[in-house]
Every structure is written in C-alpha cells, then in structure tokens.
Design a protein around this motif. Sequence first.
Motif, PDB file in Angstrom:
ATOM      1  N   VAL A 107       0.859  -1.183   0.000  1.00 56.18           N
ATOM      2  CA  VAL A 107       0.000   0.000   0.000  1.00 56.18           C
ATOM      3  C   VAL A 107       0.896   1.234   0.000  1.00 56.18           C
ATOM      4  O   VAL A 107       1.748   1.391   0.887  1.00 56.18           O
ATOM      5  CB  VAL A 107      -0.922   0.017   1.231  1.00 56.18           C
ATOM      6  CG1 VAL A 107      -1.841   1.234   1.175  1.00 56.18           C
ATOM      7  CG2 VAL A 107      -1.716  -1.278   1.326  1.00 56.18           C
ATOM      8  N   ASP A 108       0.691   2.124  -1.000  1.00 57.54           N
ATOM      9  CA  ASP A 108       1.518   3.322  -1.018  1.00 57.54           C
ATOM     10  C   ASP A 108       0.888   4.410  -0.163  1.00 57.54           C
ATOM     11  O   ASP A 108      -0.296   4.371   0.176  1.00 57.54           O
ATOM     12  CB  ASP A 108       1.750   3.801  -2.454  1.00 57.54           C
ATOM     13  CG  ASP A 108       0.442   4.147  -3.165  1.00 57.54           C
ATOM     14  OD1 ASP A 108      -0.386   4.887  -2.586  1.00 57.54           O
ATOM     15  OD2 ASP A 108       0.251   3.670  -4.302  1.00 57.54           O
ATOM     16  N   GLN A 109       1.705   5.426   0.171  1.00 59.59           N
ATOM     17  CA  GLN A 109       1.269   6.468   1.089  1.00 59.59           C
ATOM     18  C   GLN A 109       0.108   7.276   0.522  1.00 59.59           C
ATOM     19  O   GLN A 109      -0.809   7.662   1.244  1.00 59.59           O
ATOM     20  CB  GLN A 109       2.441   7.404   1.399  1.00 59.59           C
ATOM     21  CG  GLN A 109       2.169   8.382   2.515  1.00 59.59           C
ATOM     22  CD  GLN A 109       1.909   7.689   3.854  1.00 59.59           C
ATOM     23  OE1 GLN A 109       2.458   6.622   4.104  1.00 59.59           O
ATOM     24  NE2 GLN A 109       1.078   8.303   4.690  1.00 59.59           N
ATOM     25  N   GLN A 110       0.111   7.536  -0.771  1.00 56.90           N
ATOM     26  CA  GLN A 110      -0.958   8.321  -1.375  1.00 56.90           C
ATOM     27  C   GLN A 110      -2.302   7.608  -1.247  1.00 56.90           C
ATOM     28  O   GLN A 110      -3.346   8.223  -1.016  1.00 56.90           O
ATOM     29  CB  GLN A 110      -0.639   8.591  -2.855  1.00 56.90           C
ATOM     30  CG  GLN A 110      -1.656   9.494  -3.542  1.00 56.90           C
ATOM     31  CD  GLN A 110      -1.802  10.844  -2.859  1.00 56.90           C
ATOM     32  OE1 GLN A 110      -0.800  11.502  -2.535  1.00 56.90           O
ATOM     33  NE2 GLN A 110      -3.048  11.269  -2.608  1.00 56.90           N
ATOM     34  N   GLN A 111      -2.274   6.294  -1.361  1.00 59.28           N
ATOM     35  CA  GLN A 111      -3.508   5.510  -1.221  1.00 59.28           C
ATOM     36  C   GLN A 111      -4.074   5.645   0.195  1.00 59.28           C
ATOM     37  O   GLN A 111      -5.276   5.773   0.384  1.00 59.28           O
ATOM     38  CB  GLN A 111      -3.230   4.037  -1.548  1.00 59.28           C
ATOM     39  CG  GLN A 111      -4.466   3.218  -1.836  1.00 59.28           C
ATOM     40  CD  GLN A 111      -4.116   1.823  -2.314  1.00 59.28           C
ATOM     41  OE1 GLN A 111      -3.072   1.269  -1.948  1.00 59.28           O
ATOM     42  NE2 GLN A 111      -4.964   1.270  -3.170  1.00 59.28           N
ATOM     43  N   LEU A 112      -3.183   5.648   1.202  1.00 65.00           N
ATOM     44  CA  LEU A 112      -3.642   5.806   2.589  1.00 65.00           C
ATOM     45  C   LEU A 112      -4.219   7.195   2.827  1.00 65.00           C
ATOM     46  O   LEU A 112      -5.200   7.368   3.559  1.00 65.00           O
ATOM     47  CB  LEU A 112      -2.495   5.533   3.555  1.00 65.00           C
ATOM     48  CG  LEU A 112      -2.034   4.067   3.664  1.00 65.00           C
ATOM     49  CD1 LEU A 112      -0.841   3.953   4.596  1.00 65.00           C
ATOM     50  CD2 LEU A 112      -3.180   3.175   4.153  1.00 65.00           C
ATOM     51  N   ILE A 113      -3.605   8.229   2.203  1.00 65.12           N
ATOM     52  CA  ILE A 113      -4.125   9.603   2.344  1.00 65.12           C
ATOM     53  C   ILE A 113      -5.519   9.693   1.733  1.00 65.12           C
ATOM     54  O   ILE A 113      -6.441  10.271   2.315  1.00 65.12           O
ATOM     55  CB  ILE A 113      -3.155  10.612   1.690  1.00 65.12           C
ATOM     56  CG1 ILE A 113      -1.834  10.644   2.482  1.00 65.12           C
ATOM     57  CG2 ILE A 113      -3.785  11.994   1.633  1.00 65.12           C
ATOM     58  CD1 ILE A 113      -0.748  11.461   1.801  1.00 65.12           C
ATOM     59  N   THR A 114      -5.655   9.088   0.538  1.00 62.32           N
ATOM     60  CA  THR A 114      -6.981   9.074  -0.098  1.00 62.32           C
ATOM     61  C   THR A 114      -7.997   8.346   0.778  1.00 62.32           C
ATOM     62  O   THR A 114      -9.138   8.795   0.962  1.00 62.32           O
ATOM     63  CB  THR A 114      -6.894   8.397  -1.473  1.00 62.32           C
ATOM     64  OG1 THR A 114      -5.971   9.096  -2.294  1.00 62.32           O
ATOM     65  CG2 THR A 114      -8.260   8.349  -2.144  1.00 62.32           C
ATOM     66  N   ASP A 167     -11.271   2.814  -6.880  1.00 65.18           N
ATOM     67  CA  ASP A 167     -10.012   3.180  -6.226  1.00 65.18           C
ATOM     68  C   ASP A 167     -10.264   3.717  -4.820  1.00 65.18           C
ATOM     69  O   ASP A 167      -9.499   3.434  -3.889  1.00 65.18           O
ATOM     70  CB  ASP A 167      -9.276   4.222  -7.066  1.00 65.18           C
ATOM     71  CG  ASP A 167      -8.718   3.645  -8.356  1.00 65.18           C
ATOM     72  OD1 ASP A 167      -8.576   2.391  -8.407  1.00 65.18           O
ATOM     73  OD2 ASP A 167      -8.452   4.408  -9.294  1.00 65.18           O
ATOM     74  N   GLU A 168     -11.306   4.513  -4.670  1.00 63.46           N
ATOM     75  CA  GLU A 168     -11.615   5.052  -3.344  1.00 63.46           C
ATOM     76  C   GLU A 168     -12.043   3.943  -2.382  1.00 63.46           C
ATOM     77  O   GLU A 168     -11.685   3.968  -1.195  1.00 63.46           O
ATOM     78  CB  GLU A 168     -12.717   6.106  -3.460  1.00 63.46           C
ATOM     79  CG  GLU A 168     -12.266   7.407  -4.110  1.00 63.46           C
ATOM     80  CD  GLU A 168     -13.402   8.371  -4.342  1.00 63.46           C
ATOM     81  OE1 GLU A 168     -13.206   9.592  -4.158  1.00 63.46           O
ATOM     82  OE2 GLU A 168     -14.517   7.900  -4.709  1.00 63.46           O
ATOM     83  N   ILE A 169     -12.803   2.985  -2.869  1.00 65.93           N
ATOM     84  CA  ILE A 169     -13.212   1.853  -2.023  1.00 65.93           C
ATOM     85  C   ILE A 169     -11.982   1.087  -1.559  1.00 65.93           C
ATOM     86  O   ILE A 169     -11.864   0.724  -0.380  1.00 65.93           O
ATOM     87  CB  ILE A 169     -14.197   0.952  -2.793  1.00 65.93           C
ATOM     88  CG1 ILE A 169     -15.565   1.629  -2.886  1.00 65.93           C
ATOM     89  CG2 ILE A 169     -14.326  -0.415  -2.127  1.00 65.93           C
ATOM     90  CD1 ILE A 169     -16.579   0.863  -3.726  1.00 65.93           C
ATOM     91  N   LEU A 170     -11.057   0.826  -2.474  1.00 72.57           N
ATOM     92  CA  LEU A 170      -9.857   0.089  -2.092  1.00 72.57           C
ATOM     93  C   LEU A 170      -9.001   0.910  -1.136  1.00 72.57           C
ATOM     94  O   LEU A 170      -8.424   0.380  -0.176  1.00 72.57           O
ATOM     95  CB  LEU A 170      -9.062  -0.277  -3.350  1.00 72.57           C
ATOM     96  CG  LEU A 170      -7.883  -1.229  -3.147  1.00 72.57           C
ATOM     97  CD1 LEU A 170      -8.368  -2.554  -2.558  1.00 72.57           C
ATOM     98  CD2 LEU A 170      -7.146  -1.478  -4.472  1.00 72.57           C
ATOM     99  N   ALA A 171      -8.945   2.220  -1.359  1.00 71.58           N
ATOM    100  CA  ALA A 171      -8.128   3.085  -0.503  1.00 71.58           C
ATOM    101  C   ALA A 171      -8.680   3.113   0.930  1.00 71.58           C
ATOM    102  O   ALA A 171      -7.922   2.993   1.896  1.00 71.58           O
ATOM    103  CB  ALA A 171      -8.084   4.498  -1.083  1.00 71.58           C
TER     104      ALA A 171
END
Length: 883
Positions: free
Chosen positions: A792-799, A866-870
């Motif tokens: 998991v990348d950091q941008q995904q966690l922020i989203t 993408d938002e659901i996965l994030a």
Amino acid sequence: MTNADASTRLPAGNLTAELIDTRLVFAHGMAALVTVLIAIVFGILVSLQFFMPDYAPSWLTMAWGRMRYAHTQGIMLGWLGNAFLAFMYHAVPVLTGRQVTSPLLGRWLFGLWNFIVVLPGWLLVLSGISQPIEWAEFPWIVDAFVIAGLLLAAIQFLPPFLKNGLEDLYVSSWYIIGGLVFTLLAYPMGNIIPELVPGAESAAFTGLWIHDAVGLFVTPMALSILYFVTPATTGRPIFSHFLSMLGFWGLFFFYPLNGTHHYVFSAIPMAAQMGAIAASALLGVVVVIVVTNLLLSMRGAGFLPKDIGLRFVMLSTIFYLIVSVQGASQAQMGLNRVVHFTDWVIAHSHLAMLGFATFAGIGGIIHAWQRIPWARYNERALNWSFWLLVVGISIMFVDLTMAGLVQAEAWQSGAPWLESVQHSRLYWHIRTGSALPITLGFLLIFYGLLSGPQGAGSAAVQAAGKGSSQDADDKAATGSPQQAHLLRMSYRAAMAAGIVFFILSVGLLGFWPGRVLDEQIAATTPDNIFGLSSSEQRGRAIYAREGCAYCHTQQIRYTDADIERFGAPTLAWEGQFDTPHMWGTRRVGPDLSRAGGTRSADWQYAHLFAPRSVVPWSIMPSYAVFFDGAADKPRLEARDLVAYLESLGRARELAWPQGDEKIRSLYGEDKWLQMSLDTTLNTHPARAAPELEVPRNATTGVDVDGQYYFNMLCAGCHGQDGSGNGPGSDWLSPKPRNLTQHDYTRDRLESVLWQGIDNTAMPAWRDLPDGVRSALIGQVMSFKAADPEVVVDQQQLITGENVYRENCSQCHGDDGSGVGFAADMLPVAPSDFRHQRPSVGESVRVLNNGIDGTSMAPWTDRLSEDEILAVTHYLRNFYEGEQ
C-alpha cells in the motif's frame, strides 16, 4: 364373626353367573386393551421426537403437543377408565350379591365412554381443539360427556351397595364408592375452573386436579382391585380392619391437600404450599400403612404368586409404595428445588400410571376373566406379559429417574441449557427402547385373553386350589342390631366427613389462595398495564393448542438457580390475563417467562420453520406448516405466535422500576416477594445487553473442545467452518459474520459473547462457563484465513483517510471505535475497527454490497473502485490487535 371381620372378608353365598354381566366385563376389558395400545403408540411417537425430531412429516395432526395430549388422556380415560369399569362389572355383584342397576344402562355407558368420550376426544385434540390443562386436555364438550359418564357409572354401581345397607361393606366397596363419588366432585373442579380463572389462581386449581385425578379416581379404583383380588385369590381375609379404615380415610383426607406441591417456590401463597408439603409427608405415612396391610394379607402366597392376577396385584402394591414414598420426598423443599421440572417427575408419573395403576388394572381384568365360563384364557402368554411389563416399566422408571438427576445437576451448575439436552439423549433413547417390552407385554395380554381354550381361566383357578371369588369365605355376620346401627352411622359420618374434607381442600388450596392472589394482584398491579393484542391472543391460543407449555415453563421460581438463569421470580400480577395459566410442570426447553426481546424476529421464524437450522442440537419439532415454504415467508399463525413470544415479560419490564417499588412499599415483610424485587429483572442468558460490564475472563479453556461447543451453539448460523453460511444464515438479516474473513481481539469476542449484538440474531451467551467461552474465543480466532501480502503506497492511505473522514466517521468515529456521533441512532451498532479487522476482500465486498438489516448501505454510487480500495486499506490501520 364381628362387623370388623365383615369388612375384611369378601361376602359369599351362592352367587350365580347371572348376577355378573360378563359381556360388559369382556367389552370394557377389550376396549381397555385397544385404547392402551393406541395410547402407547402416541407415547412412542412422542418419545421418538426427543432424539429424532424430524422423523415425522410436518403435519399438525402429528405435532408433539397434540400427541402428548392424546397419550395422557388415552391412558387415564381410555385404558384405566375401561379397566376399572370392567372390574366393577365383576366386583360389584360379588360384593353386594346384586346385579348392577341395568344391563341396558351398561351398554349406553360403554358406548358413551368409548365413542363419545375417548374416540372423539382423541380426534379433537389431534385436530387442535383442546385445553392446555395437565391431565385435562380434552375440550369442554368432551368434559361434559365425561361428567355424564361418571354420573351414569354412579347410577350403575352405587345402588346395589345402598340397597344392601352400609353395615356390611367390604374394604373394596369403600374404595369403589369413594372413587365414584369423589371423582364426580373433582372432575368439574379440575377441568372447568382453571379455564375460568387466570394465572396463579388457575395454576392452584390445576395442581389440585393433577393430584385429584390420581388420588381420587385412579388410586381408589386401583386399591379396590388390590383389596378385592387379594382375599379372593388367597382365600384369606385382609390382615387388619383397623389399618384398612385408617388407610382409606387417610387417603381421602390427605390426597386432595397435596396438589399445590406441584408449584412449590411459586407465586401461590406460601401457606398453601407448606400445607401441601405437610400433607404429602402425611400421605406417605398413610401409604406405608396401606401397603403393609396389603402385603401382610398376601402372606403365604409366595414371593411370586402362582395366580397371574395376584402376581400383578402384588407388583402393583410394591409400585404403590415406591411411587408414594418418592412423591412424598420430592414434595419436600430441599429435593423439589433440585428435581422439579426434570425427567425425575416424568419417571414418577409413569410409575404411578403405568406401574401401580396399570398393574392393578391388569390384575383386576385377569381375575374377572378367569371367572367368565366362556372366555378364552392363555396362561403362558399372560405369564410372559407379566415379565415383559415388569422389565419395561422398571427400565423406564430407573432410566428417567437417572435422566432427571443428570438434568438437575446441569441446571444447578449453570451449564448452558443445551448441555442438559445433550446429556439426556442416551436416556431418552433408552426410554423409547423400554416401550418395546411394554408394548409386547400388552399385546401378549391381548393375545392371552383371546386365545387358549374357553373356560381355561376357571380351570386354572380350580387347579390352584382356589374357589371363585364368590366362595372366598363364609357369609359375614352382621352382629347385633345395635352394632349394625353404630357401624352404619360411622360409615355415614365418615362419608360426610370425607366430602367436607374435600370441600375444605378445594377451599384451602383453591379458593383461599385465589382470594389472597386477587387481593395481592389488585394491590400490586402497576398503573396502566395492558393485555395482549389480538395477534398476541391468537398466538397464545396456538402456543396452548400445540402443547408448548409441556416443554417450556412460564414460571420463574423463587430458587437461586432459576433467578441466576432467568431473572426475577414470576409475580402473581404478571399472569392476571392468562386464562388458563401457562406455568407448565416440565422443562425440556428453557423457561420463557421473560423471552420477549431475547431473539430477533427472523431468528424466531427460522427456529419455528427449521429449529436445527439455527440451533443444531435442538430437539424442538418443526412448525413449517406455519410458513409458505421458507422461514422468511411466515403465515399469519407464525406471525401471531412470534408476537406472543415477544410479549412474554413485557408487562413487568414496562412497569419496572415503579411497579416493583409499589410492591416493596406494600409487602416489605414478605421475604418471597422481596426476593423477586431484589434481583435483576431479566437475566435471560441470551438477551443482548450492551450496557453490561464484561467480566475479564482469565480462564484459558485449554481443556475444553472449542469446536464441540461451536458446533453445538454457533454452527447453525456461522457454519461449522465459520464461513457464515450455516443452515439458517439465509433467513437472518443481517447475515452471520464470515469469521474466516475477520481478525478479532479477545476483548472483542468476550464482549460479543457476554453482551450479544442488539437487533441481530447474535444472542449473548452469559450462561456459558468461563472455560467454554474462552474455548469458543480460541475457536473463532482460529478460523481466520491468512491475508495475502499487499503493498500500500502512502498516497492511497491519504486518499483512504479523506474518504473515511467524509463518509464513515459519523458512524464509526474518527478513531474507528464505532462510537461516531450518529452511532446511538442506529439499530445495529457500527463495527469497532480497533478490535476487529475485516480482510481486504471482505471490506471491498461490504462497501460494494452493503449489509442487509443494518445501516451499512452500498457505496458504489458515491465511491469509485479506487476510493473503495483506498478506504479499505486505511481502516485496517485502526486494528490494535492483542496488547
């Protein structure tokens, strides 16, 4: 010879066969055997459902409760009623030297008893027309004809005694007269009054009838046989006139006072309970006197008499002693506290009806049969029947007694209810097995009385060196006129005293408790309580019709075990709308007094439609007939029944605490009422209670098989593998969790098991021992499948964080604790992500599909993939794991 001697010897003389209507002896004897075999079939079918609950098709005609009604009434009215009538047609002419009133009346009585009482009674209860009163299940219309039949029996058999005068009455005559007179008094009281008065008052009259049915009908008639057959077969008089008189009036004085001991530790006034307990002990003493007199009268006949009829009579006498001493003991508070509602009581009732009374009835029929010149008689078959019945009834009695002790131990220990059911299964198998020799025994009696040479019974009597009952002794002298007058007056005084004492017992144990209860109810009923709705009333009628009260009590007793498991004892005012009462006298399933709100409606429907779909080890019969093919398609009957179950305990709960405070102020010195006020109102172990503090469980459960208990308690919903696809899962909303897709902390699982989850099918399990709960926790944690490694990348966690703050925190809270500002307004509490973590796949599935039955809706119309996965990856970070 004195008049005292006269009462201990059978009258003699040159009686001829013309005095005895042998055809009516034959007809009632055959009817007795036919009805007992049918009643036994009902009993076997009922017993099979204890370990094969799905063996029968889902027809209401074959429903457990209806067949149980047919079984008990068939034994009492069909078998014993006909057996006693057959005996009286032989005995009354012998005892009086006169014919019964009318042969034509006898034929009318035979037709009424069998074709207007027994047969229609069976058809009516099997079709759902009945009354839920123990030993009084036939409906009112049949009761009217029973009373008519009893009245005809009195007209048929009493006049010969009255014409002869009272000074020469033999002991057996006393019991016949007493049984006929007192049954006529008791039957309307026990079968009609409980339908007219409510709650505890109804229970008080039911208790009277339960014992009067046995004590004023079955016992006097059975004892008349014992006192008749013994001297007629041995050729010797009864041992003691004094003991005979003492036993006779002791029976009629004390037996009616016993009834309330069926409701010890109940809301019925304690003074009435204590009176019944004392009377039970005194009755035990009386029975010892009666049995001593009878056994001494059989001296010289041998340990196993050669005469088959006398052999049955001797065993009946021994069974009478055992069952009566047992009854006197189980009425005492110490033993009653433990064994009441268990199979111990069922063993007791079977020994009374199938042991003592049945063996007496068989002895009387065989004795009369032997003296019918044209009757066939097969001595070998009857000998075999004796041993088969002894073996069968002995096994049944010992087996059910042991089962009762096992159940009592489980209930007292606080073990989960299903544990007692599971421990009882072996005993229930044996109980059904014991029916095989019993059935074969009755079939051999049937065969033995219809095969063999005609007149072989008389030949057997002559070969044994015994005369007929008519020639048992010399004619009894009547003594001087003064003695005859005194004896006649003493009988009249005793009979009057007996009737007065019966009326006194009804007053002391029926009407007086009713008056006290009426006053207490009027004083303690909370303001503005309401009765049942129309739907709930219909549901109650179904509950009564199907015999649910024979498995589930609605009576929390004033005992520690009941209070700890179910909550505050039942108060009198709670049942003021229950006519008749539903207290019950047996617990196969748990008490339902406060069952309302303990399970979700969808669970209740699933449980009615397919009980083992949600409780795999349940033995409750299915009521699929109340549905249109599936548990989520309930018909009106199912909705009404569930509505009634949901009403149980509601009145007390709505009135609390103001109602309890009112009682406390009025009855501050009544320790029993205070006991109901000084405890938690509802401690039903399945009731969801999120407000309860969760005790920290330090027990590891290492020695407990978690899978065993999971299969017992959880697999119906979650499946044996924890995947959430148990047999009942499709009918529940929300569906059970897929435990293989969640990580849980021990704290979370302890909370769920202790508190349950409100507004779902997940109950609490507070009745589980600490070790069992701990083992279940370990088992649930073991189901979790390993998550695949995901980068998991950091941008995904922020989203994900942004999505969570905007859309999820209102319910789940900023920290994922499940206590967002909107959480209290939701029917099902949001998940606490700190203590439970769904897998990535499970989170995505929930966000895509939502969770039916909760406020969790699908998010696909507002969030991209993408938002659901994030947000899925983000919320996993809340999980704290084991600290």
